[in-house]
Design a protein around this motif. Structure first.
Motif, PDB file in Angstrom:
ATOM      1  N   PHE A 142       3.500  11.887  -7.439  1.00 22.90           N
ATOM      2  CA  PHE A 142       4.542  11.232  -6.651  1.00 22.90           C
ATOM      3  C   PHE A 142       4.524  11.811  -5.238  1.00 22.90           C
ATOM      4  CE2 PHE A 142       9.414  11.216  -5.913  1.00 22.90           C
ATOM      5  CZ  PHE A 142       9.343  10.024  -5.189  1.00 22.90           C
ATOM      6  N   ILE A 143       4.430  10.943  -4.240  1.00 18.70           N
ATOM      7  CA  ILE A 143       4.483  11.363  -2.844  1.00 18.70           C
ATOM      8  C   ILE A 143       5.689  10.684  -2.200  1.00 18.70           C
ATOM      9  CG2 ILE A 143       3.311  11.364  -0.602  1.00 18.70           C
ATOM     10  CD1 ILE A 143       0.646  11.229  -2.180  1.00 18.70           C
ATOM     11  N   LEU A 144       6.591  11.492  -1.655  1.00 18.11           N
ATOM     12  CA  LEU A 144       7.786  10.996  -0.976  1.00 18.11           C
ATOM     13  C   LEU A 144       7.617  11.357   0.498  1.00 18.11           C
ATOM     14  CD1 LEU A 144      10.560   9.653  -1.503  1.00 18.11           C
ATOM     15  CD2 LEU A 144      11.522  11.951  -1.742  1.00 18.11           C
ATOM     16  N   CYS A 145       7.443  10.345   1.334  1.00 17.11           N
ATOM     17  CA  CYS A 145       7.017  10.585   2.706  1.00 17.11           C
ATOM     18  C   CYS A 145       7.944   9.907   3.706  1.00 17.11           C
ATOM     19  CB  CYS A 145       5.580  10.056   2.885  1.00 17.11           C
ATOM     20  SG  CYS A 145       4.913  10.255   4.546  1.00 17.11           S
ATOM     21  N   ASP A 146       8.338  10.651   4.733  1.00 13.83           N
ATOM     22  CA  ASP A 146       9.134  10.054   5.799  1.00 13.83           C
ATOM     23  C   ASP A 146       8.226   9.203   6.689  1.00 13.83           C
ATOM     24  OD1 ASP A 146      11.945  10.209   6.996  1.00 13.83           O
ATOM     25  OD2 ASP A 146      10.676  10.481   8.751  1.00 13.83           O
ATOM     26  N   PHE A 147       8.758   8.110   7.211  1.00 15.48           N
ATOM     27  CA  PHE A 147       7.953   7.236   8.069  1.00 15.48           C
ATOM     28  C   PHE A 147       7.666   7.897   9.413  1.00 15.48           C
ATOM     29  CE2 PHE A 147       8.054   3.895  11.429  1.00 15.48           C
ATOM     30  CZ  PHE A 147       6.789   3.382  11.193  1.00 15.48           C
ATOM     31  N   ASN A 148       8.677   8.510  10.009  1.00 18.77           N
ATOM     32  CA  ASN A 148       8.521   9.132  11.318  1.00 18.77           C
ATOM     33  C   ASN A 148       8.182  10.607  11.129  1.00 18.77           C
ATOM     34  OD1 ASN A 148       8.668  10.064  13.919  1.00 18.77           O
ATOM     35  ND2 ASN A 148      10.635   9.118  14.402  1.00 18.77           N
ATOM     36  N   LEU A 149       6.926  10.963  11.430  1.00 18.38           N
ATOM     37  CA  LEU A 149       6.480  12.344  11.228  1.00 18.38           C
ATOM     38  C   LEU A 149       6.260  13.072  12.553  1.00 18.38           C
ATOM     39  CD1 LEU A 149       3.929  11.815   8.308  1.00 18.38           C
ATOM     40  CD2 LEU A 149       6.304  12.596   8.169  1.00 18.38           C
ATOM     41  N   GLY A 150       6.894  12.585  13.620  1.00 21.18           N
ATOM     42  CA  GLY A 150       6.745  13.247  14.914  1.00 21.18           C
ATOM     43  C   GLY A 150       5.403  12.928  15.551  1.00 21.18           C
ATOM     44  N   GLU A 151       4.817  13.913  16.227  1.00 24.85           N
ATOM     45  CA  GLU A 151       3.530  13.713  16.884  1.00 24.85           C
ATOM     46  C   GLU A 151       2.433  13.493  15.837  1.00 24.85           C
ATOM     47  OE1 GLU A 151       2.853  13.517  20.160  1.00 24.85           O
ATOM     48  OE2 GLU A 151       5.015  13.625  20.507  1.00 24.85           O
ATOM     49  N   GLY A 152       1.454  12.683  16.171  1.00 29.13           N
ATOM     50  CA  GLY A 152       0.347  12.421  15.246  1.00 29.13           C
ATOM     51  C   GLY A 152       0.613  11.190  14.404  1.00 29.13           C
ATOM     52  N   ARG A 153      -0.038  11.141  13.252  1.00 27.72           N
ATOM     53  CA  ARG A 153       0.072   9.978  12.381  1.00 27.72           C
ATOM     54  C   ARG A 153       1.477   9.826  11.803  1.00 27.72           C
ATOM     55  NH1 ARG A 153      -5.204  12.068   9.341  1.00 27.72           N
ATOM     56  NH2 ARG A 153      -4.231  13.942  10.167  1.00 27.72           N
ATOM     57  N   ASP A 154       1.919   8.575  11.688  1.00 34.48           N
ATOM     58  CA  ASP A 154       3.189   8.336  11.012  1.00 34.48           C
ATOM     59  C   ASP A 154       2.937   8.134   9.515  1.00 34.48           C
ATOM     60  OD1 ASP A 154       2.388   5.635  10.590  1.00 34.48           O
ATOM     61  OD2 ASP A 154       3.345   4.976  12.448  1.00 34.48           O
ATOM     62  N   GLY A 155       3.998   7.910   8.777  1.00 31.08           N
ATOM     63  CA  GLY A 155       3.864   7.787   7.323  1.00 31.08           C
ATOM     64  C   GLY A 155       3.018   6.604   6.911  1.00 31.08           C
ATOM     65  N   GLN A 156       3.112   5.492   7.647  1.00 34.83           N
ATOM     66  CA  GLN A 156       2.313   4.315   7.320  1.00 34.83           C
ATOM     67  C   GLN A 156       0.823   4.587   7.531  1.00 34.83           C
ATOM     68  OE1 GLN A 156       3.517   1.518   5.943  1.00 34.83           O
ATOM     69  NE2 GLN A 156       1.460   0.639   5.808  1.00 34.83           N
ATOM     70  N   GLN A 157       0.491   5.269   8.621  1.00 37.17           N
ATOM     71  CA  GLN A 157      -0.913   5.613   8.868  1.00 37.17           C
ATOM     72  C   GLN A 157      -1.429   6.600   7.828  1.00 37.17           C
ATOM     73  OE1 GLN A 157      -0.328   6.838  12.970  1.00 37.17           O
ATOM     74  NE2 GLN A 157      -1.407   5.025  13.722  1.00 37.17           N
ATOM     75  N   LEU A 158      -0.576   7.523   7.385  1.00 35.84           N
ATOM     76  CA  LEU A 158      -0.963   8.442   6.325  1.00 35.84           C
ATOM     77  C   LEU A 158      -1.280   7.664   5.052  1.00 35.84           C
ATOM     78  CD1 LEU A 158      -1.311  11.183   4.950  1.00 35.84           C
ATOM     79  CD2 LEU A 158       1.184  11.245   4.621  1.00 35.84           C
ATOM     80  N   LEU A 159      -0.423   6.732   4.695  1.00 34.20           N
ATOM     81  CA  LEU A 159      -0.654   5.916   3.497  1.00 34.20           C
ATOM     82  C   LEU A 159      -1.981   5.173   3.596  1.00 34.20           C
ATOM     83  CD1 LEU A 159       0.170   4.471   0.865  1.00 34.20           C
ATOM     84  CD2 LEU A 159       1.496   2.867   2.274  1.00 34.20           C
ATOM     85  N   GLU A 160      -2.253   4.562   4.741  1.00 37.56           N
ATOM     86  CA  GLU A 160      -3.494   3.813   4.918  1.00 37.56           C
ATOM     87  C   GLU A 160      -4.709   4.720   4.769  1.00 37.56           C
ATOM     88  OE1 GLU A 160      -2.950   2.035   8.725  1.00 37.56           O
ATOM     89  OE2 GLU A 160      -1.590   0.469   7.979  1.00 37.56           O
ATOM     90  N   GLU A 161      -4.633   5.926   5.337  1.00 36.26           N
ATOM     91  CA  GLU A 161      -5.762   6.846   5.220  1.00 36.26           C
ATOM     92  C   GLU A 161      -5.959   7.283   3.773  1.00 36.26           C
ATOM     93  OE1 GLU A 161      -7.599  10.925   7.179  1.00 36.26           O
ATOM     94  OE2 GLU A 161      -5.970   9.843   8.174  1.00 36.26           O
TER      95      GLU A 161
END
Length: 553
Positions: A65-84
């Protein structure tokens, strides 16, 4: 998930056994989310402050289970993390990925995203609500466990059968199972069956994804008019379904209507410009259409929106510079290379983009000595086996020709032509380079010579295979692969012929290794090509029949 598969209908969840990863840039929120999870028994919790930390942890340990905030500050956001994570296969199909956000606009983001999380939660939310949603997702993924395992093992036929079993035994998952089965049928190349399945779903419930699946099936069956009609109707009813714009653009390109493809992509970008690959495709199509302003905007947006995305490669910087060069904006080219120098210098492919682009810009500026130094750098990189995309290689040929390095230019064009012997667009571009340089006859000779041998070997191999002489066919096609190592069509033909040879004559270790290598090359050059799934399954079947394990996992 951990442990053995639960019995069908079992709704128990062992929260204490679940491994969870919480990703949030705020230390206070990370602790709050960990406390929320502990309220219903999830105690094995790892925390990460950003996407890079999350990927580090995921590479070292699987999570349920991964619980991830969408706004992660500088760098990739949560959506980009999911895509990667999804595109790099860093998480399994059974892993639950839930997005957390305080922003209500994420509803629009997820509605137009290429890849969506399993669910998303808008803050604030209670432990009870989170638990309820998590349980529903875990139970659904548990039900699909057998289908997922067959899919991961690349046994698509068994995965399809598992979907059929699931629909019979747990009808509450009927629609989800039909959707996954449709995707499997397309991946397997069983397009007629996929078309029938989507027609069945539409008859039950006119859901947009089923109509999109139907259009994809029609496209794969080369029924382009029917696919276009379906997609335009879908978009008329559900204009927010941006994946339909992407598919419709592919249909228009298949019909050789690049103007319509550009128009469709622009409509998709207007609704959702966040998707990097949509911007990339728009840039490519607009450039081919001669619409430099649109191409420049799209290429710039692709880089800006994808700066922390895995989808941005040195090719994207080369594409932007190519448009800027075509506009004569040498200052913009210099700025693009300057601002992205660190990124480009980090890889040999990026260094090649810099060398080729600088040589072209310096040639335009009338600085032949400096252009020559960059052409020397490009030649040195190529001597080590570094290659760029075909358009970059033609840029290199053009720069070589403009600087009097005619033999180098001819060699580069010949290489591109051998690897794209059936691409009218690339061959036409190469011809134009020669025409503009006043070397039309030389271009005709170079292209004819480069494509003739490869085309002859490929065609002879196919004909011999059709006659049943698979060994000679394989030998001819392997020779063609040596001349055109980056030609996906020849690689795929070679794999098919080798596997048919083994079916006919028995195992040949050298040949099976060649098939594996050529399949890997085809996957790198043409990812997502409809022939690849069938070839992978055929190779797996051969390996299973002869009890062979891959040397590389």
């Amino acid at each position: 998930m951990n442990g053995n598969p639960a019995p069908s209908g079992d709704t128990r969840i062992d929260f204490g056994a679940l491994r969870a990863l919480v990703v949030d840039d705020s230390p206070g929120m990370r602790n709050a989310l960990r406390l929320t999870l502990s309220n219903f028994g999830i105690t094995k919790v790892q925390m990460a402050a950003n996407a890079s930390e999350a990927i580090f942890h995921i590479r070292n340990k699987p999570y349920d289970f991964i619980l991830c905030d969408f706004n992660l500050g500088e760098g990739r956001d949560g959506q980009q993390l999911l895509e990667e994570l999804r595109h790099s296969n860093l998480i399994s199909l059974e892993t639950v990925f839930m997005m957390v956000t305080a922003e209500s606009f994420y509803e629009k983001v997820v509605a137009t995203a290429e890849l969506a999380p399993d669910d998303y939660m808008i803050k604030p939310f209670s432990a009870e609500v989170l638990c309820s949603r998590l349980v529903a997702i875990l139970l659904r993924k548990r039900a699909f466990g057998e289908a997922y395992r067959h899919f991961v093992a690349q046994d698509l036929d068994a995965a399809i059968e598992a979907c059929d079993t699931l629909m019979r035994e747990q009808p509450r998952y009927l629609i989800d199972a039909l959707r996954f089965k449709g995707e499997l049928l397309i991946a397997r190349g069983r397009f007629d069956e996929a078309e029938a399945l989507y027609q069945q779903v539409i008859g039950m419930r006119a859901v947009p994804w089923a109509r999109l699946g139907l259009a994809r099936s029609l496209h794969m069956l080369q029924k382009e008019d029917a696919a276009e009609e379906e997609l335009r109707d879908v978009l008329g009813r559900a204009p927010e379904m941006v994946a339909a714009y992407d598919l419709l653009a592919d249909v228009c390109l298949a019909k050789k209507d690049s103007a319509a493809a550009q128009e469709v992509l622009q409509q998709g970008v207007a609704i959702s410009g966040r998707t990097v690959r949509r911007q990339q495709k728009l840039g490519e199509v607009a450039l081919a259409n001669g619409d430099l302003d649109t191409a420049r905007t799209a290429c710039t947006q692709a880089i800006e929106k994808g700066r922390h995305s895995i989808f941005i490669t040195p090719t994207d910087y080369g594409n932007l510079c190519r448009v800027q060069l075509a506009q004569g904006d040498l200052k913009a080219v210099a700025n693009t290379l300057k601002f992205n120098k660190r990124t480009l210098e980090a890889t040999p492919e990026g260094q090649l983009v810099m060398a080729v682009t600088q040589s072209a810009a310096l040639t335009q500026e009338g600085k032949p000595a400096e252009a020559a130094r960059n052409l020397d750098a490009a030649a040195s990189l190529r001597a080590t086996g570094i290659r760029g995309d075909p358009h970059l290689m033609l840029d290199l040929a053009n720069a070589c020709m403009a600087n009097g390095r005619l033999d180098e230019a001819d060699a580069v064009v010949a290489e591109v032509a051998r690897n794209a012997h059936d691409s009218d667009a690339l061959l036409d571009k190469a011809r134009k380079i020669y025409t503009d340089a006043g070397r039309t006859d030389a271009g005709t000779s170079v292209l004819a010579s480069a494509t003739a041998d490869v085309r002859k070997l490929n065609n002879e191999g196919v004909v011999l295979a059709q006659k049943g002489d698979f060994r000679t066919a394989a030998e001819k096609l392997l020779t063609a692969c040596e001349s055109a190592p980056f030609n996906p069509r020849i690689s795929m033909n070679t794999v098919w012929v080798i596997l048919k040879l083994i079916d006919q004559a028995g195992m040949d270790e050298k040949m099976i290794e060649a098939a594996r290598h050529q399949l890997g090359e085809a996957e790198r050059q043409a990812p997502g090509h409809p022939r690849l799934a069938g070839l992978r399954l055929h190779l797996k079947d051969v390996e299973n029949r002869f009890g062979i394990k891959r040397k590389h996992a």
